[in-house]
Design an enzyme around this catalytic site. Sequence first.
Site, PDB file in Angstrom:
ATOM      1  N   LYS A 192       0.857  -1.202   0.000  1.00 27.66           N
ATOM      2  CA  LYS A 192       0.000   0.000   0.000  1.00 27.66           C
ATOM      3  C   LYS A 192       0.884   1.239   0.000  1.00 27.66           C
ATOM      4  O   LYS A 192       1.494   1.596   0.996  1.00 27.66           O
ATOM      5  CB  LYS A 192      -0.902   0.064   1.232  1.00 27.66           C
ATOM      6  CG  LYS A 192      -1.938   1.189   1.076  1.00 27.66           C
ATOM      7  CD  LYS A 192      -2.456   1.744   2.385  1.00 27.66           C
ATOM      8  CE  LYS A 192      -1.808   3.017   2.829  1.00 27.66           C
ATOM      9  NZ  LYS A 192      -1.976   4.199   1.957  1.00 27.66           N
ATOM     10  N   GLU A 268      10.160   1.416  10.237  1.00 26.38           N
ATOM     11  CA  GLU A 268      11.162   2.479  10.044  1.00 26.38           C
ATOM     12  C   GLU A 268      10.419   3.783  10.298  1.00 26.38           C
ATOM     13  O   GLU A 268       9.522   4.140   9.531  1.00 26.38           O
ATOM     14  CB  GLU A 268      11.689   2.483   8.608  1.00 26.38           C
ATOM     15  CG  GLU A 268      12.379   1.210   8.177  1.00 26.38           C
ATOM     16  CD  GLU A 268      13.661   0.941   8.916  1.00 26.38           C
ATOM     17  OE1 GLU A 268      14.175   1.847   9.595  1.00 26.38           O
ATOM     18  OE2 GLU A 268      14.146  -0.200   8.820  1.00 26.38           O
ATOM     19  N   CYS A 303      13.187  11.286   6.953  1.00 29.38           N
ATOM     20  CA  CYS A 303      13.263  10.812   8.345  1.00 29.38           C
ATOM     21  C   CYS A 303      14.675  10.924   8.899  1.00 29.38           C
ATOM     22  O   CYS A 303      14.858  11.035  10.101  1.00 29.38           O
ATOM     23  CB  CYS A 303      12.741   9.389   8.440  1.00 29.38           C
ATOM     24  SG  CYS A 303      13.480   8.289   7.249  1.00 29.38           S
ATOM     25  N   GLU A 398       9.436  16.177  15.205  1.00 24.69           N
ATOM     26  CA  GLU A 398       9.798  15.987  13.806  1.00 24.69           C
ATOM     27  C   GLU A 398       8.932  16.916  12.965  1.00 24.69           C
ATOM     28  O   GLU A 398       7.727  16.730  12.859  1.00 24.69           O
ATOM     29  CB  GLU A 398       9.560  14.530  13.391  1.00 24.69           C
ATOM     30  CG  GLU A 398      10.062  14.246  11.995  1.00 24.69           C
ATOM     31  CD  GLU A 398       9.848  12.805  11.551  1.00 24.69           C
ATOM     32  OE1 GLU A 398       8.737  12.286  11.727  1.00 24.69           O
ATOM     33  OE2 GLU A 398      10.800  12.217  11.017  1.00 24.69           O
TER      34      GLU A 398
HETATM   35  P1  NAP Z   1       1.822   8.156   8.253  1.00 26.65           P
HETATM   36  O1  NAP Z   1       0.482   8.314   8.821  1.00 26.65           O
HETATM   37  O2  NAP Z   1       2.808   7.456   9.102  1.00 26.65           O
HETATM   38  O3  NAP Z   1       1.689   7.417   6.830  1.00 26.65           O
HETATM   39  C1  NAP Z   1       2.520   6.379   6.384  1.00 26.65           C
HETATM   40  C2  NAP Z   1       1.683   5.287   5.753  1.00 26.65           C
HETATM   41  O4  NAP Z   1       0.819   4.714   6.743  1.00 26.65           O
HETATM   42  C3  NAP Z   1       0.784   5.797   4.639  1.00 26.65           C
HETATM   43  O5  NAP Z   1       0.720   4.819   3.633  1.00 26.65           O
HETATM   44  C4  NAP Z   1      -0.527   5.950   5.349  1.00 26.65           C
HETATM   45  O6  NAP Z   1      -1.654   5.914   4.505  1.00 26.65           O
HETATM   46  C5  NAP Z   1      -0.522   4.767   6.279  1.00 26.65           C
HETATM   47  N1  NAP Z   1      -1.447   4.923   7.394  1.00 26.65           N
HETATM   48  C6  NAP Z   1      -1.932   6.074   7.902  1.00 26.65           C
HETATM   49  N2  NAP Z   1      -2.789   5.829   8.907  1.00 26.65           N
HETATM   50  C7  NAP Z   1      -2.853   4.482   9.036  1.00 26.65           C
HETATM   51  C8  NAP Z   1      -3.569   3.622   9.900  1.00 26.65           C
HETATM   52  N3  NAP Z   1      -4.408   4.082  10.822  1.00 26.65           N
HETATM   53  N4  NAP Z   1      -3.393   2.286   9.755  1.00 26.65           N
HETATM   54  C9  NAP Z   1      -2.562   1.808   8.820  1.00 26.65           C
HETATM   55  N5  NAP Z   1      -1.875   2.578   7.970  1.00 26.65           N
HETATM   56  C10 NAP Z   1      -2.002   3.906   8.079  1.00 26.65           C
HETATM   57  O7  NAP Z   1       2.433   9.519   7.822  1.00 26.65           O
HETATM   58  P2  NAP Z   1       1.662  10.811   7.246  1.00 26.65           P
HETATM   59  O8  NAP Z   1       0.373  11.015   7.970  1.00 26.65           O
HETATM   60  O9  NAP Z   1       1.640  10.727   5.800  1.00 26.65           O
HETATM   61  O10 NAP Z   1       2.673  11.936   7.713  1.00 26.65           O
HETATM   62  C11 NAP Z   1       2.613  12.411   9.048  1.00 26.65           C
HETATM   63  C12 NAP Z   1       3.981  12.640   9.601  1.00 26.65           C
HETATM   64  O11 NAP Z   1       4.704  11.409   9.597  1.00 26.65           O
HETATM   65  C13 NAP Z   1       4.873  13.570   8.791  1.00 26.65           C
HETATM   66  O12 NAP Z   1       4.622  14.886   9.052  1.00 26.65           O
HETATM   67  C14 NAP Z   1       6.221  13.119   9.251  1.00 26.65           C
HETATM   68  O13 NAP Z   1       6.572  13.714  10.457  1.00 26.65           O
HETATM   69  C15 NAP Z   1       6.065  11.643   9.446  1.00 26.65           C
HETATM   70  N6  NAP Z   1       6.550  10.838   8.318  1.00 26.65           N
HETATM   71  C16 NAP Z   1       7.695  10.152   8.488  1.00 26.65           C
HETATM   72  C17 NAP Z   1       8.193   9.394   7.458  1.00 26.65           C
HETATM   73  C18 NAP Z   1       9.465   8.631   7.592  1.00 26.65           C
HETATM   74  O14 NAP Z   1      10.059   8.252   6.595  1.00 26.65           O
HETATM   75  N7  NAP Z   1       9.916   8.349   8.787  1.00 26.65           N
HETATM   76  C19 NAP Z   1       7.527   9.333   6.238  1.00 26.65           C
HETATM   77  C20 NAP Z   1       6.319  10.024   6.086  1.00 26.65           C
HETATM   78  C21 NAP Z   1       5.858  10.768   7.155  1.00 26.65           C
HETATM   79  P3  NAP Z   1      -2.294   7.248   3.857  1.00 26.65           P
HETATM   80  O15 NAP Z   1      -1.407   8.385   4.195  1.00 26.65           O
HETATM   81  O16 NAP Z   1      -2.295   6.924   2.415  1.00 26.65           O
HETATM   82  O17 NAP Z   1      -3.668   7.372   4.398  1.00 26.65           O
END
Ligand code: NAP
Length: 502
Positions: A192, A268, A303, A398
């Site tokens: 996904k 990660e 990250c 972050e």
């Molecule tokens: P996120 O929520 O961690 O999203 C990562 C993945 O998890 C996406 O595919 C997302 O799907 C999915 N996801 C979201 N909610 C979920 C749930 N309840 N159950 C299962 N899977 C779920 O990250 P984000 O909301 O896009 O970003 C929020 C913050 O995360 C950013 O501001 C940043 O600080 C951090 N982030 C960190 C990394 C990293 O590489 N460490 C990468 C991205 C973001 P959808 O988004 O498609 O709904």
Amino acid sequence: MSDLLTCQEYKAVAASLTPASMSFIDGVFRPASDGATIAVTNPATGEVIAQIAACTKDDVDFAVQKARSAFEEGCWSRIHPSERKKVLLKLCDLIEKNALELAVLESIDSGKPIRDCVEIDIPEVIHTLSWHAELIDKVYDQTAPVGTDAIAMVVREPVGVVGAVLPWNFPILMLAWKISPALAAGCSMVVKPAAQTSLTAIRVAELAFEAGVPAGVLNVVTGSGSVVGEAIGSHMDVDMVAFTGSTATGRRFLHYSADSNIKEVVLELGGKNPCIVLDDAENLDQVAEQVVAAAFWNMGENCSAGSRLIVQAGIKDQLLERVVAHASGWKTGDPLDPQNHLGALIDKGHFSKVCSYLEMGKEDGHDLILGGESVDGTYVLPTIFDNVKNSDRLAKEEIFGPVLSVITVNSYSEAIAVANDTEYGLAASVFTANAKKALRAAQSVRAGTVTVNCFGEGDVSTPFGGYKQSGFGGRDKSVHAHDQYTQLKTIWIDLSDDAVDG
Ligand code: NAP
Ligand code: MG
């Protein structure tokens, strides 16, 4: 820059694309079971570029069933490793052939600068895939030292059906980090991608099928995290989940696993990574260049971004002068213009979050020495706040945007203490001319990767993952990535006298 095209040429490629946007399950494009879609916008223009399938739990069930059948049938899991290698190398060739299309697709889908997509992301995807493909017919299993009355083999078997849930910041590269070792090991996958950035994953799945990865082995199910992500995490027939994203969402996967089938989980997660510059650091121009890359590469949506500059008081002014000078050379704007080092942030919601930190920094009275502004829609200029305390929110949370906090320290020991005073532990950099201090710092900082006199994540041969709340359960990249996509089996063969005589 020599291999780069002009902005007009990239725009022409972008205009010619009609990206596939349905899910790819069992070798076929499919809409969501209820026909629902999610609009995908180009973060740089706000233009809707595709409508991806908003898949349902039923779609996940279907994909997992197909992945399971393919795994049990053995069309991929049980073929000779060198056959899997051949197919994955063919996939590398196809990605190479379609590199321009993939790079432009990645840029318009995510807002990433085209120069990075062309020069870093796509080449790294090919490198990662080929490295794991080349490895897989060269790894041996073991026999255990059990004496002469038995032979005990310790063999690795593919873990089975792997779920991968991906972030939006390096969409195609994170896909490669997961699928390369998992497919090489013989697993089947249900992937996904993030809803904002699914287009390159769909295209890679299509190319993988064309390369000869059998139907059902690599499935991409698009949609939201709360539906598709949760369904994968909670599925009773998914053996393992590999996740990259925020710590908050990563934590949910541990709950999903505990509440379902105790699947393996590898996470990660986020980081608030220190860049330590000691007062004996040599060549401050080069240090400044690295500090800028650490803080602002990929708009800080990284990250492992070095978002805390921990600098010893003696060289602070000289260093900051150079950091500001270098950062000022990093242009922000249209991601398809190869002159630009920073593109657009991923979406309006994230842009607002990053902007709220700019306001917080100003209101809290930190010294803004660069940037602090947003321009047109979703662009944020490289921003540096000086005189930040490590206990301030700017230094603790972050931000995932181009915002660097400068924290001043008076000694080596204070620098290490401040570096470790965080709930995260993904990456760290230390700059010093003193080899003992460099090695001692590398030992003392609790982070999965520590780089000395440079910023980076190592390469595909080195493991990547986090200490503390930056990670769980395993590592991406390197031979160690294979551990998470395989299980150990002991095969014990009795050779005792009874067994032989009887
Ligand atoms: P996120 O929520 O961690 O999203 C990562 C993945 O998890 C996406 O595919 C997302 O799907 C999915 N996801 C979201 N909610 C979920 C749930 N309840 N159950 C299962 N899977 C779920 O990250 P984000 O909301 O896009 O970003 C929020 C913050 O995360 C950013 O501001 C940043 O600080 C951090 N982030 C960190 C990394 C990293 O590489 N460490 C990468 C991205 C973001 P959808 O988004 O498609 O709904
Ligand atoms: Mg998008």
